[in-house]
Scaffold this motif. Structure first.
Motif, PDB file in Angstrom:
ATOM      1  N   ALA A 281       0.836  -1.194   0.000  1.00 11.19           N
ATOM      2  CA  ALA A 281       0.000   0.000   0.000  1.00 11.19           C
ATOM      3  C   ALA A 281       0.874   1.248   0.000  1.00 11.19           C
ATOM      4  N   THR A 282       0.654   2.121  -0.977  1.00  4.56           N
ATOM      5  CA  THR A 282       1.342   3.406  -0.990  1.00  4.56           C
ATOM      6  C   THR A 282       0.315   4.522  -0.859  1.00  4.56           C
ATOM      7  N   ASN A 283       0.817   5.732  -0.601  1.00  4.87           N
ATOM      8  CA  ASN A 283      -0.054   6.894  -0.642  1.00  4.87           C
ATOM      9  C   ASN A 283       0.005   7.504  -2.045  1.00  4.87           C
ATOM     10  N   ALA A 284      -0.247   8.797  -2.172  1.00  6.11           N
ATOM     11  CA  ALA A 284      -0.271   9.415  -3.503  1.00  6.11           C
ATOM     12  C   ALA A 284       1.087   9.393  -4.191  1.00  6.11           C
ATOM     13  N   ASN A 285       2.158   9.231  -3.430  1.00  5.22           N
ATOM     14  CA  ASN A 285       3.480   8.995  -4.020  1.00  5.22           C
ATOM     15  C   ASN A 285       3.563   7.506  -4.368  1.00  5.22           C
ATOM     16  N   SER A 286       2.977   7.166  -5.499  1.00  2.00           N
ATOM     17  CA  SER A 286       2.638   5.765  -5.800  1.00  2.00           C
ATOM     18  C   SER A 286       3.632   5.083  -6.723  1.00  2.00           C
ATOM     19  N   PHE A 361       3.450 -10.345  -5.009  1.00  2.00           N
ATOM     20  CA  PHE A 361       3.075  -8.994  -4.621  1.00  2.00           C
ATOM     21  C   PHE A 361       1.893  -8.475  -5.430  1.00  2.00           C
ATOM     22  N   VAL A 362       0.972  -7.799  -4.740  1.00  2.00           N
ATOM     23  CA  VAL A 362      -0.064  -6.990  -5.387  1.00  2.00           C
ATOM     24  C   VAL A 362       0.011  -5.611  -4.739  1.00  2.00           C
ATOM     25  N   ALA A 363      -0.529  -4.603  -5.411  1.00  2.00           N
ATOM     26  CA  ALA A 363      -0.313  -3.254  -4.894  1.00  2.00           C
ATOM     27  C   ALA A 363      -1.435  -2.312  -5.278  1.00  2.00           C
ATOM     28  N   GLY A 364      -1.588  -1.278  -4.463  1.00  2.00           N
ATOM     29  CA  GLY A 364      -2.529  -0.198  -4.735  1.00  2.00           C
ATOM     30  C   GLY A 364      -2.115   1.036  -3.965  1.00  2.00           C
ATOM     31  N   SER A 365      -2.818   2.139  -4.204  1.00  2.00           N
ATOM     32  CA  SER A 365      -2.496   3.389  -3.513  1.00  2.00           C
ATOM     33  C   SER A 365      -3.767   4.016  -2.964  1.00  2.00           C
ATOM     34  N   ALA A 366      -3.594   4.928  -2.018  1.00  2.00           N
ATOM     35  CA  ALA A 366      -4.722   5.585  -1.361  1.00  2.00           C
ATOM     36  C   ALA A 366      -4.508   7.087  -1.354  1.00  2.00           C
ATOM     37  N   SER A 367      -5.589   7.831  -1.500  1.00  2.00           N
ATOM     38  CA  SER A 367      -5.526   9.289  -1.419  1.00  2.00           C
ATOM     39  C   SER A 367      -5.674   9.732   0.032  1.00  2.00           C
ATOM     40  N   ASP A 368      -5.363  10.997   0.294  1.00  2.00           N
ATOM     41  CA  ASP A 368      -5.556  11.527   1.640  1.00  2.00           C
ATOM     42  C   ASP A 368      -7.016  11.455   2.073  1.00  2.00           C
ATOM     43  N   ASP A 369      -7.927  11.715   1.151  1.00  2.02           N
ATOM     44  CA  ASP A 369      -9.358  11.617   1.490  1.00  2.02           C
ATOM     45  C   ASP A 369      -9.724  10.185   1.853  1.00  2.02           C
ATOM     46  N   ASP A 370      -9.164   9.214   1.096  1.00  2.00           N
ATOM     47  CA  ASP A 370      -9.386   7.802   1.421  1.00  2.00           C
ATOM     48  C   ASP A 370      -8.912   7.501   2.841  1.00  2.00           C
ATOM     49  N   VAL A 371      -7.740   8.027   3.177  1.00  2.00           N
ATOM     50  CA  VAL A 371      -7.132   7.764   4.478  1.00  2.00           C
ATOM     51  C   VAL A 371      -7.992   8.333   5.605  1.00  2.00           C
ATOM     52  N   ARG A 372      -8.417   9.579   5.449  1.00  2.00           N
ATOM     53  CA  ARG A 372      -9.258  10.187   6.488  1.00  2.00           C
ATOM     54  C   ARG A 372     -10.567   9.419   6.654  1.00  2.00           C
ATOM     55  N   ASP A 373     -11.167   9.038   5.535  1.00  2.00           N
ATOM     56  CA  ASP A 373     -12.425   8.289   5.596  1.00  2.00           C
ATOM     57  C   ASP A 373     -12.235   6.951   6.290  1.00  2.00           C
ATOM     58  N   ALA A 374     -11.111   6.295   6.020  1.00  2.00           N
ATOM     59  CA  ALA A 374     -10.854   4.990   6.634  1.00  2.00           C
ATOM     60  C   ALA A 374     -10.670   5.112   8.135  1.00  2.00           C
ATOM     61  N   ILE A 375      -9.926   6.128   8.573  1.00  2.00           N
ATOM     62  CA  ILE A 375      -9.728   6.331  10.012  1.00  2.00           C
ATOM     63  C   ILE A 375     -11.078   6.525  10.700  1.00  2.00           C
ATOM     64  N   ALA A 376     -11.924   7.366  10.108  1.00  2.00           N
ATOM     65  CA  ALA A 376     -13.245   7.637  10.693  1.00  2.00           C
ATOM     66  C   ALA A 376     -14.130   6.403  10.660  1.00  2.00           C
ATOM     67  N   SER A 377     -14.100   5.676   9.552  1.00  2.00           N
ATOM     68  CA  SER A 377     -14.966   4.511   9.397  1.00  2.00           C
ATOM     69  C   SER A 377     -14.620   3.408  10.390  1.00  2.00           C
ATOM     70  N   VAL A 378     -13.343   3.092  10.519  1.00  2.00           N
ATOM     71  CA  VAL A 378     -12.935   2.033  11.442  1.00  2.00           C
ATOM     72  C   VAL A 378     -13.249   2.436  12.876  1.00  2.00           C
ATOM     73  N   ASP A 379     -13.022   3.695  13.200  1.00  2.00           N
ATOM     74  CA  ASP A 379     -13.337   4.162  14.555  1.00  2.00           C
ATOM     75  C   ASP A 379     -14.831   4.000  14.854  1.00  2.00           C
ATOM     76  N   SER A 380     -15.677   4.374  13.909  1.00  2.00           N
ATOM     77  CA  SER A 380     -17.120   4.314  14.170  1.00  2.00           C
ATOM     78  C   SER A 380     -17.636   2.884  14.197  1.00  2.00           C
ATOM     79  N   LYS A 381     -17.022   2.002  13.401  1.00  2.00           N
ATOM     80  CA  LYS A 381     -17.523   0.618  13.307  1.00  2.00           C
ATOM     81  C   LYS A 381     -17.031  -0.267  14.446  1.00  2.00           C
ATOM     82  N   VAL A 382     -15.750  -0.154  14.770  1.00  2.00           N
ATOM     83  CA  VAL A 382     -15.172  -1.108  15.727  1.00  2.00           C
ATOM     84  C   VAL A 382     -14.437  -0.431  16.883  1.00  2.00           C
TER      85      VAL A 382
END
Length: 482
Positions: A281-286, A361-382
């Protein structure tokens, strides 16, 4: 014997490779064939026992009693969890927490070991100045690991304005008589390139006299080898929990910058761990993710500052080791690819070599918006709070949805990036990282790791800012003081 990724004729023993850190031809030290370990034996012992087995296999020139002492000292009371790398189960998600050491980041796992190994590898007359380029976490972990280690000095370089305020505060408040810190005008790649150049700079070497240079980054095999252990340990915890049976293959998701963390997982696989896929997993520097998907590595693109600064890297050094192994040890090919990268900023591998890499190996990247959404989503769910780097991994893991049991490596405490985390979880912005930490503690009832809780009161000792071209002269002056 160790050899260089760029020259298979070069041979050093493991003590020499660890002390030197970086090959004179610009390559990285590798064992042409990695030794197998006994999986049943690994599953029958604790973390410290696993570390002894792995380090003895990868660094065979260190005496057994030295390995025993190093491991005992490295994984002791400075960890806030006796399991060292505890596995957390969140519904159907497994997260391996690698941040329970003295600087709250996964770099502690290697950098509590490397200084102790190095001290045992050098003779009583030798002095070594350690150089560490950092995108945030390596710097403090290296400073803490080498602090007041006899016969050593440590100089850490970080991109000015390119790390989190908490990471910067950690580095600039470090104690110790042999520690030094400088911000660099540029990005991490500028700092890392300058460090590599200094290691093979004849003019600088003449100025250093009897002081030798080495490195604390994961280009040093003594930093990388200890990281192999937690892959086996995660597997053991899954077996003990009844989530898998011994022999079942699993996947690992790894947030990636310099490719050392995920390369350690590949080492574990080569050494006998049943691994299906390593999910990068990389960020926007992919650059790394794009390479793993296309076979083309191209750093001729804008450098992007993200909310996961430790992954803001465009040249991933440890990828060179993977190219060596996947090409069957073709050091001439690796040298040519690295020359292409240095001269043109890009290289391309053959379809056959790419296919070999994609077997694991498999790979993908995430945007900053993706990252913020994931932090919020995991916090609210679990009710679990991730740091931004771990969130990159979470996003990519769910994008790719590789079948089977998957372990996500959590690389840092969320309190190292409290402003980003607080914005996602509390929907509030804080000018100060310490204010954000306090809000997370009070509103989410989270415990701030002790070293971070004390950080605000510590006086800052370092404020040097350098242009990259000024680094060699600064290092020469530090060597004189040794």
């Amino acid at each position: 014997m160790y050899t260089s990724t760029r020259n298979a004729q070069l041979q050093l023993n493991s003590k020499e490779a660890l002390t030197q850190g970086f090959a004179t031809d610009g390559g990285l030290f590798v064992l042409p064939t990695l030794p197998k370990v006994d999986l049943d034996q690994m599953l029958a012992t604790n973390y410290q026992g696993q570390a002894k087995i792995v380090l003895s296999a990868l660094l065979p020139d260190f005496e057994a009693e030295v390995i025993d002492q190093v491991v005992t000292e490295a994984y002791g009371k400075q960890w806030d969890d006796a399991r060292i790398t505890p596995l957390q189960k969140l519904n159907d998600q497994y997260i391996l927490e690698l941040f329970h050491g003295p600087t709250s980041a996964f770099k502690d796992i290697g950098l509590q070991v490397l200084p102790r190994l190095l001290h045992n590898a050098i003779d009583a007359q030798t002095k070594v100045l350690i150089l560490a380029a950092t995108s945030g976490d390596t710097g403090k972990a290296a400073l803490e690991g080498f602090k007041d280690v006899p016969q050593t000095g440590i100089a850490t370089f970080y991109p000015d304005g390119g790390v989190s305020p908490i990471q910067e505060k950690q580095m600039r408040t470090t104690g110790g008589e042999n520690t030094h810190v400088a911000a660099i005008k540029g990005n991490f790649d500028d700092a890392q390139t300058a460090v590599k150049q200094m290691l093979n700079n004849a003019e600088l070497a003449a100025k250093l006299g009897s002081v030798k240079l080495s490195v604390a980054n994961s280009i040093n095999i003594g930093r990388l080898a200890p990281q192999v252990v937690y892959y086996f340990n995660a597997y053991q915890q899954l077996v003990q929990a009844g989530a898998i049976q011994t022999g079942d293959e699993i996947n690992f998701t790894v947030p990636t910058g310099n490719f050392g963390d995920v390369l350690a997982g590949y080492y574990a696989k080569l050494m006998g761990l049943p691994v299906n896929k390593l999910i990068v997993a990389t960020n926007a520097n992919s650059e790394v993710a794009d390479f793993l998907n296309t076979g083309i590595y191209d750093r001729n693109r804008d450098f992007i500052k993200t909310v996961s600064p430790s992954m803001d890297i465009q040249i991933s050094s440890n990828l060179e080791r993977l190219l060596f192994y996947k090409s069957g040890g073709d050091s001439a090919l690796v040298a040519k690819l690295m020359q292409d990268l240095a001269e043109t900023g890009r290289y391309q591998v053959s379809a056959e070599l790419l296919d070999a890499i994609q077997q694991d190996f498999v790979a993908g990247s995430a945007s900053d918006d993706d990252v913020r959404d994931a932090i919020a989503s995991v916090d609210s769910k679990v009710d679990y709070v991730m740091d931004p780097h771990t969130a990159n991994g979470y996003v990519v893991q769910h994008q790719l949805n590789v079948p089977g049991v998957t372990v996500l490596l959590s690389t840092a405490s969320p309190f190292k990036f409290p402003q980003v985390v607080a914005e996602a979880v509390l929907k509030a912005r804080f000018e100060s990282g310490f204010d954000a930490m306090a809000a997370l503690r009070e509103q989410r009832h989270l415990t701030i790791p002790a070293p971070l809780a004390q950080l605000q009161q510590l006086p800052e000792r370092f404020d040097t800012v350098l242009n990259p071209e000024a680094m060699p002269e600064w290092v020469a002056q530090l060597a004189k003081e040794m």
